[in-house]
Design a protein around this motif. Structure first.
Motif, PDB file in Angstrom:
ATOM      1  N   GLY A  72       0.817  -1.217   0.000  1.00 34.13           N
ATOM      2  CA  GLY A  72       0.000   0.000   0.000  1.00 34.13           C
ATOM      3  C   GLY A  72       0.846   1.259   0.000  1.00 34.13           C
ATOM      4  O   GLY A  72       0.541   2.226  -0.706  1.00 34.13           O
ATOM      5  N   VAL A  73       1.935   1.252   0.779  1.00 33.18           N
ATOM      6  CA  VAL A  73       2.830   2.410   0.790  1.00 33.18           C
ATOM      7  C   VAL A  73       3.466   2.580  -0.585  1.00 33.18           C
ATOM      8  O   VAL A  73       3.597   3.713  -1.080  1.00 33.18           O
ATOM      9  CB  VAL A  73       3.892   2.254   1.901  1.00 33.18           C
ATOM     10  N   MET A  75       2.114   1.713  -3.353  1.00 36.20           N
ATOM     11  CA  MET A  75       1.066   2.166  -4.265  1.00 36.20           C
ATOM     12  C   MET A  75       0.685   3.627  -4.039  1.00 36.20           C
ATOM     13  O   MET A  75      -0.067   4.190  -4.837  1.00 36.20           O
ATOM     14  CB  MET A  75      -0.173   1.281  -4.139  1.00 36.20           C
ATOM     15  N   LEU A  76       1.198   4.246  -2.990  1.00 37.09           N
ATOM     16  CA  LEU A  76       0.950   5.677  -2.833  1.00 37.09           C
ATOM     17  C   LEU A  76       1.669   6.471  -3.915  1.00 37.09           C
ATOM     18  O   LEU A  76       1.182   7.532  -4.323  1.00 37.09           O
ATOM     19  CB  LEU A  76       1.396   6.153  -1.444  1.00 37.09           C
ATOM     20  N   VAL A  77       2.810   5.960  -4.376  1.00 41.70           N
ATOM     21  CA  VAL A  77       3.540   6.642  -5.446  1.00 41.70           C
ATOM     22  C   VAL A  77       3.408   5.916  -6.784  1.00 41.70           C
ATOM     23  O   VAL A  77       3.670   6.506  -7.825  1.00 41.70           O
ATOM     24  CB  VAL A  77       5.030   6.818  -5.072  1.00 41.70           C
ATOM     25  N   GLY A  82      -3.477   2.698  -2.916  1.00 43.39           N
ATOM     26  CA  GLY A  82      -2.558   2.659  -1.790  1.00 43.39           C
ATOM     27  C   GLY A  82      -3.243   2.681  -0.437  1.00 43.39           C
ATOM     28  O   GLY A  82      -2.964   1.848   0.428  1.00 43.39           O
ATOM     29  N   TRP A  83      -4.146   3.628  -0.223  1.00 44.27           N
ATOM     30  CA  TRP A  83      -4.795   3.748   1.094  1.00 44.27           C
ATOM     31  C   TRP A  83      -5.670   2.537   1.386  1.00 44.27           C
ATOM     32  O   TRP A  83      -5.748   2.096   2.528  1.00 44.27           O
ATOM     33  CB  TRP A  83      -5.607   5.044   1.189  1.00 44.27           C
ATOM     34  N   ILE A  86      -3.369  -0.134   2.596  1.00 49.52           N
ATOM     35  CA  ILE A  86      -2.871   0.151   3.945  1.00 49.52           C
ATOM     36  C   ILE A  86      -3.934  -0.193   4.979  1.00 49.52           C
ATOM     37  O   ILE A  86      -3.649  -0.836   5.997  1.00 49.52           O
ATOM     38  CB  ILE A  86      -2.424   1.618   4.054  1.00 49.52           C
TER      39      ILE A  86
END
Length: 160
Positions: A72-73, A75-77, A82-83, A86
């Motif tokens: 998830g982290v 996929m934040l970038v 991402g969220w 997480i």
């Protein structure tokens, strides 16, 4: 806390507290009961019966949850939800760990509060106005760029 051993002046205060508690909505009472309930492992009974097996189960749950949170982290970038990943990793941890259960419950409460705040008509009107102004500014900048430099497609570029 009134234990019932002294019935003097504290009795009336306890009666008032009981009356106030009785007038609370049922949703608050169930939320408080859930908050006071101890966290129980969701592992199968045969795993909980053996201490070393249960510890191994918890380590496995921790590793799986950590992997989902790490994805998830990332996929934040990178492209991806991402969220969502997480929070899914946190939910995996919450099946075994009380601290993760508390964090997840706190997060759900904050998200619900934010959603209710976003539904406020004044906030919605402000958000719509800000979005409209932003789109007008972006459109004006794009229009100016096209007017000044024109639109040249990549396959129509001449050799430099």
């Amino acid at each position: 806390m009134n234990t019932g051993s002294d019935r003097g002046t504290q009795g009336s205060a306890a009666d008032e507290a009981t009356t106030e508690a009785a007038t609370e909505p049922a949703a608050d009472a169930t939320a408080e009961a859930a908050a006071e309930a101890p966290h129980v492992s969701k592992a199968p009974a045969f795993i909980k019966s053996n201490k070393s097996l249960h510890l191994s189960w918890q380590v496995g749950v921790f590793i799986v949850g950590l992997a989902v949170i790490a994805a998830g982290v990332a996929m934040l970038v990178l492209p991806g939800p991402g969220w969502v990943a997480i929070f899914a990793g946190l939910a995996i941890w919450a099946t075994e760990f009380a601290w993760a259960h508390l964090v997840l419950r706190w997060t759900k409460r904050k998200v619900t509060e934010a959603a209710q705040k976003a539904l406020d008509p004044k906030v919605r009107r402000r958000n719509i106005i800000l979005t409209s102004v932003g789109l007008v500014i972006a459109g004006a900048l794009i229009g100016f760029y096209l007017w000044k430099y024109g639109l040249v497609l990549p396959w129509n570029l001449k050799d430099q």
